[in-house]
Design a protein around this motif. Structure first.
Motif, mmCIF file in Angstrom:
data_model
loop_
_atom_site.group_PDB
_atom_site.id
_atom_site.type_symbol
_atom_site.label_atom_id
_atom_site.label_comp_id
_atom_site.label_asym_id
_atom_site.label_seq_id
_atom_site.Cartn_x
_atom_site.Cartn_y
_atom_site.Cartn_z
ATOM 1 N N ILE A 34 116.195 142.997 36.910
ATOM 2 C CA ILE A 34 116.561 143.853 38.044
ATOM 3 C C ILE A 34 117.661 144.844 37.661
ATOM 4 N N GLN A 35 117.704 145.238 36.378
ATOM 5 C CA GLN A 35 118.762 146.140 35.931
ATOM 6 C C GLN A 35 118.664 147.501 36.619
ATOM 7 N N LEU A 36 117.489 148.105 36.574
ATOM 8 C CA LEU A 36 117.326 149.445 37.151
ATOM 9 C C LEU A 36 117.604 149.432 38.641
ATOM 10 N N ASP A 37 117.090 148.438 39.349
ATOM 11 C CA ASP A 37 117.341 148.343 40.787
ATOM 12 C C ASP A 37 118.828 148.221 41.081
ATOM 13 N N SER A 38 119.554 147.437 40.256
ATOM 14 C CA SER A 38 120.984 147.238 40.470
ATOM 15 C C SER A 38 121.754 148.540 40.259
ATOM 16 N N LEU A 422 121.442 132.896 37.551
ATOM 17 C CA LEU A 422 121.839 131.852 38.487
ATOM 18 C C LEU A 422 120.605 131.172 39.085
ATOM 19 N N GLY A 423 119.544 131.940 39.322
ATOM 20 C CA GLY A 423 118.321 131.367 39.843
ATOM 21 C C GLY A 423 117.641 130.423 38.872
ATOM 22 N N ARG A 424 117.845 130.632 37.600
ATOM 23 C CA ARG A 424 117.198 129.771 36.599
ATOM 24 C C ARG A 424 117.813 128.373 36.564
ATOM 25 N N VAL A 425 119.041 128.233 37.008
ATOM 26 C CA VAL A 425 119.665 126.899 37.064
ATOM 27 C C VAL A 425 119.789 126.408 38.506
ATOM 28 N N TRP A 426 119.408 127.241 39.461
ATOM 29 C CA TRP A 426 119.473 126.865 40.873
ATOM 30 C C TRP A 426 118.144 127.260 41.521
ATOM 31 N N PRO A 427 117.188 126.371 41.533
ATOM 32 C CA PRO A 427 115.834 126.716 42.002
ATOM 33 C C PRO A 427 115.792 127.264 43.428
ATOM 34 N N ALA A 428 116.599 126.711 44.314
ATOM 35 C CA ALA A 428 116.608 127.208 45.705
ATOM 36 C C ALA A 428 117.030 128.672 45.757
ATOM 37 N N PHE A 429 118.005 129.040 44.946
ATOM 38 C CA PHE A 429 118.432 130.439 44.929
ATOM 39 C C PHE A 429 117.362 131.327 44.307
ATOM 40 N N GLN A 430 116.612 130.798 43.340
ATOM 41 C CA GLN A 430 115.550 131.582 42.714
ATOM 42 C C GLN A 430 114.490 131.966 43.734
ATOM 43 N N THR A 431 114.228 131.077 44.662
ATOM 44 C CA THR A 431 113.272 131.387 45.725
ATOM 45 C C THR A 431 113.764 132.556 46.572
ATOM 46 N N GLN A 432 115.036 132.499 46.952
ATOM 47 C CA GLN A 432 115.613 133.592 47.728
ATOM 48 C C GLN A 432 115.612 134.893 46.936
ATOM 49 N N LEU A 433 115.895 134.786 45.661
ATOM 50 C CA LEU A 433 115.949 135.971 44.808
ATOM 51 C C LEU A 433 114.579 136.641 44.708
ATOM 52 N N SER A 434 113.528 135.825 44.609
ATOM 53 C CA SER A 434 112.163 136.374 44.515
ATOM 54 C C SER A 434 111.706 136.950 45.846
ATOM 55 N N THR A 435 112.133 136.327 46.942
ATOM 56 C CA THR A 435 111.704 136.781 48.273
ATOM 57 C C THR A 435 112.419 138.066 48.681
ATOM 58 N N ASN A 436 113.716 138.173 48.385
ATOM 59 C CA ASN A 436 114.525 139.329 48.816
ATOM 60 C C ASN A 436 115.063 140.057 47.580
ATOM 61 N N ARG A 437 114.148 140.604 46.821
ATOM 62 C CA ARG A 437 114.529 141.241 45.565
ATOM 63 C C ARG A 437 115.480 142.414 45.767
ATOM 64 N N VAL A 438 115.185 143.272 46.748
ATOM 65 C CA VAL A 438 116.005 144.462 46.978
ATOM 66 C C VAL A 438 117.408 144.074 47.437
#
Length: 952
Positions: A34-38, A422-438
């Protein structure tokens, strides 16, 4: 099988998997998801909010001059900024039209060089943008595409880096390194020469020519046998004899007076705070405030709480008595290892300072004296051995702080710079990260750099305290050292640790694994290419620094809008109980924190130069920042900020050296690229002359300009002499160097507690329970520097009031008088107002003259206002502060003379600014009346109070 036995291994397996994932992230934290988006999110948020804050400033500025233009109100005519209209964009024209010479006259040389430095950075990065983006970006894209063919899955930011390049194409980077060095050295030389010219103008200005410190030497580390006024003169004569001998003054031991005064001021402020809360809005609170006694007070139990108002009042009174007694005991016999020598001519003083710049006689250290208010008096008596030890310990503490910050900084590098880690070591956060990418892209682009910067808000105060403990002699040298420490801390932790931590950790992990498996450690190290890994690590972290510098534009807009000061002031006045002193200080122009601002400028520069070849996009981003900030900071310096202690442009050499260091680091990065992917020793050898060029350039500039910058005259043929008239030379014969450079603890007026006038009627209730023994001021009367603790009769000034009548010993301030304009000439507000040159007065409160068996102030004061051509007169004074009836002043401890001056005012000195002293009538709400000298019965003080002889 028991289910519990199957669950435990599963949980352990998950934990082991997470641990392995964590270790792998530590070794390679920066991914491209997500470098470009950031970066785009950071750009949009930064520009959008910056424009919003700029618009907010334009709308609020005309209606709040206290926050947005305090210099207009408080500066004298000579130093007042250009007038500004009420229109929303009326501020732009004065900022554009004010040139450097006018800037120097209005705000001083330090502020002018500050603006010059920002403009230099702007111009450098505009030129580097053309070179870097015009050469490096096309080279990286074309060369990388030839190697990888179609590379649609690669981030756009990575395509612009040299990560995918190999071979002879790196000659383009070598050529850019030379171009960068030529551009930087050219701008530095041009501005070094300009600073030398500005310093010559500063030396020749009437303000500098007429100042005492300009022709005074400060001698430290004086041996015991020469610690006399005559000994000081003997030391200077051994260096170089001049036609007119100097006047020497050895310092006296003030014992623990500074600590007592500091404690007194703290207690006064504490008392004011308790009274403000207890009598908030003109009404008494339900309970009287309680406090714990001071640890230094042996008369009370340290754990048991006491009535705060009664205790602090009695404690303040006891300290006043103690300060008076210690002041009376100071004499000439207890001399200190430092002193001052003042010459009739500026050129003579500078010639002697130049002759002794390498080594003084008798192992003394001789320098030009700074302004008296610039000195850190507590460090002047330190021996060289003590100063060296403190400096060593200071460096130890700074090193420990730097090392301790490595661990949290590394974690920030892994997780905050890329939330997907952080999502790679915290699966619940990875779900949020994938759902709300922007959404999370915005968080990463905005919150991550902001959290990283939060810690750095506290660093300046930490390093400032460490520098004082290390033995710095002046406040300006302390600020330069603070800037140096901040810069070193930032570069180490953010460039070396933050950017390179992943590669270093990978190699450590390989070594540990090889050792565990019984393999050869050297083979594990040699299996990987260290330089390639370092280059890739820097390329992958470069987008983070692009977003970080983008957010600096937001910081510049926040500075301009002064939204923090505006919001805090409104909140504190409405919901808290600020004291009158605090509200007065809030209306004073805020000082410019040169150390912090310069550190940030240098850090942005270092990051941009180091990553400019790795990620050329950072060059226009940095140029944008300096383009915006060079104008916004110019407004703030003209209308808002003040220079608390003027050094005359002494920051330049530190800035120059750090800029060269940043250029050297950028050359190291290019050499790393060449070694990693250039595959040619010829390229690497071609980089060596750049180091020699930088060293030679530094030596050339130091020899060509430094002496001219530091010394008005060097005793050489053609040197200029002082531009003064015969009358001024005659006046200088009676200079009171021993008084003007006497320790401020010997004459500093003690603070009097301030109370809002709307609470004046409540003081009789507040002090109603005090018995006569508590208010017995016999030992205080006649020399206490606060109001007598007796209640005074309103009808018979100077007489004791009936029991329970009259207010306590406080200074009452009406709501309409709570303004720094009414108090800017008072010594107890000097720290809030900064250098006195801004207000057309001396930068140090007037000091007492020599007394010969008698008392009172001298008939005239040799100190002159730095604004000699100001049209303000002694009549332009603040009024409205009222005092209890019957109070009389003690000249030995107050900053003004008891002798009635013109128009019935209390005058002090030929050019000193004065103010009216008024007393309230029996009606607490009545207006102040003019001071009547008949009601004043001043007590005469003695020369022993100051302990300094000036009989020249």
């Amino acid at each position: 099988m028991d289910p519990s036995r199957t669950w435990v291994p599963s949980r352990r397996a998950d934990q082991t998997s997470s641990s392995n994932e964590f270790l792998s992230l530590i070794a390679d934290p920066f991914t491209q998801e997500i470098q470009l988006d950031s970066v785009l999110a950071s750009l949009g948020v930064s520009l959008g909010i910056s424009l919003l804050f700029a618009l907010l400033f334009c709308l609020l500025r005309p209606y709040n001059t206290v926050v947005y233009a305090p210099r207009i109100k408080h500066a004298d005519e000579k130093h007042a900024p250009p007038p500004i209209g009420k229109g929303p964009f009326a501020w732009i024209s004065p900022v554009i039209r004010t040139k450097e010479q006018a800037l120097i006259e209005k705000v001083g040389l330090d502020a002018a060089i500050f603006i010059r430095f920002t403009k230099m950075c702007r111009n450098i990065f505009l030129v580097l943008t053309v070179i870097g983006c015009g050469i490096l970006i096309p080279t990286s894209i074309v060369s990388g595409k030839k190697v990888y063919g179609t590379w649609d899955n690669i981030s756009a930011f990575m395509k612009m880096t040299p990560q995918y390049m190999f071979g002879e194409v790196f000659w383009a980077f070598v050529a850019c390194a030379y171009a960068f060095n030529v551009v930087i050295c050219g701008f530095l030389w041009w501005n070094y020469r300009a600073v030398a010219r500005l310093r010559r103008q500063y030396f020749e200005s009437s303000e500098y020519q007429m100042s005492l410190h300009a022709r005074t030497l400060m001698i430290t580390d004086i041996p015991k046998e020469l610690r006399t006024d005559e000994g000081v003169v003997k030391i200077t004569d051994e260096i170089k004899k001049t036609r007119d001998p100097p006047r020497g003054a050895i310092a006296r031991n003030v014992r623990d007076i500074p600590e007592l005064i500091e404690e007194h001021e703290k207690l006064v402020r504490d008392l004011e705070g308790y009274l403000a809360k207890y009598m908030k809005n003109g009404e008494l609170a339900a309970k009287r405030p309680m406090c714990k006694p001071s640890k230094k007070d042996k008369m009370h139990n340290k754990e048991a709480k006491v009535d705060a108002i009664d205790y602090l009042t009695s404690r303040i009174r006891a300290l006043e008595i103690e300060i008076k007694e210690v002041r009376m005991s100071v004499d000439k016999r207890n001399a200190m290892p430092y002193g001052f020598a003042s010459y009739p001519n500026i050129a003579d003083a500078h010639k002697v300072a130049y002759a002794s710049k390498k080594k003084g006689p008798h192992k003394t250290v001789i320098n030009m004296a700074p302004k008296p208010n610039d000195l850190l008096w507590q460090n002047l008596p330190l021996s060289p051995k003590t100063r060296r030890w403190r400096t060593f310990m200071n460096n130890v503490w700074v090193t420990l702080l730097t090392l301790v910050w490595i661990v949290p900084n590394a974690l920030f590098a892994v997780f905050l710079s890329n939330l997907s880690n952080l999502g790679r070591v915290w699966p619940a956060f990875q779900t949020q990260l994938s759902t709300n990418r922007v959404t999370w892209s915005i968080v990463q682009g905005v919150a991550s750099p902001a959290i990283t910067s939060l810690f750095y808000l506290f660093l300046p105060s930490i390093f400032r305290r460490l520098s004082i403990n290390a033995g710095d002699l002046t406040k300006t040298s302390r600020e330069r050292h603070v800037m140096h420490k901040l810069y070193a801390f930032f570069v180490f932790n953010n460039l070396i640790v933050f950017s390179l931590f992943a590669t270093v950790w990978k190699y450590i992990a390989d070594i540990v694994a090889a050792r565990r498996e019984g393999k050869n450690v050297l083979d594990a190290i040699n299996n990987g290419d260290l330089f390639t890994h370092l280059m890739i690590s820097l390329c992958q972290v470069s987008p983070y620094w692009v977003t970080w510098i983008l957010q600096r534009n937001l910081g510049a807009a926040v500075d301009l809008s002064q939204v923090v000061n505006l919001a805090w002031g409104s909140f504190a006045r409405k919901f808290l109980a600020p004291t009158p002193r605090q509200m007065i200080e809030w209306t004073a122009p805020p000082p410019l924190d040169y150390a912090s601002y310069y550190n940030y400028f240098l850090f942005y520069t270092t990051i941009s130069l180091c990553f400019g070849t790795l990620q050329p996009v950072i060059l226009p981003v940095t140029a944008l920042y300096f383009v915006v900030d060079s104008w916004l900071k110019k407004y703030l310096i003209l209308y808002v900020f003040i220079t608390k202690t003027e050094s005359g442009g002494q920051f330049w050499r530190v800035l120059f050296n750090r800029f060269l260091f940043a250029t050297f680091l950028s050359n190291i990065i290019v050499a790393l690229l060449v070694k990693a992917r250039g595959y040619s020793w010829t390229m690497l050898v071609a980089m060596i002359p750049l180091v020699i060029i930088l060293i030679g350039f530094k030596i050339y500039c130091a020899r060509a300009f430094d002496d001219e910058i530091h010394f008005f005259s060097r005793g050489k043929k053609g040197d200029r002499e002082s531009v003064i008239g015969a009358d001024d030379k005659e006046n200088r014969r009676t200079d009171r160097v021993g008084v003007r450079f006497g320790h401020p603890a010997l004459y500093k007026p003690l603070m009097t507690p301030m109370v809002h006038a709307k609470s004046q009627h409540l003081l009789a209730q507040v002090y109603r329970g005090r018995i006569e023994a508590d208010t017995d001021g016999a030992s205080v009367a006649g020399y206490s520097d606060t109001y007598s603790l007796h209640n005074m009769s309103r009808d018979k000034p100077g007489k004791k009031a009936a029991p329970g009548g009259g207010p306590a010993p406080f200074e009452f301030v009406h709501e309409s008088d709570i303004d720094f304009e009414n108090f800017k000439n008072r010594a107890d507000f000097q720290d809030a107002g900064g250098d006195g040159d801004l207000y057309g007065r001396t930068s140090r409160p007037d000091t007492p003259s020599t007394f010969v068996g008698g008392a009172g102030y001298a008939s005239h004061d040799r100190g002159r206002s730095s604004s000699r051509d100001s049209d303000r007169t002694a009549a332009d004074v603040g009024v409205g502060v009222t005092y209890p009836t019957g109070y009389h002043q003690t000249p030995g401890l107050r900053e003004y003379s008891p002798s009635p001056g013109p128009h019935g005012r209390m005058a002090m000195g030929r050019r000193s600014r004065v103010r009216r002293i008024s007393y309230p009538s029996t009606d607490s709400s009545s207006q102040s009346s003019k001071f009547n000298p008949k009601t004043s019965s001043p007590h005469l003080s003695h020369s022993a109070l100051y302990g300094i002889s000036c009989s020249y």
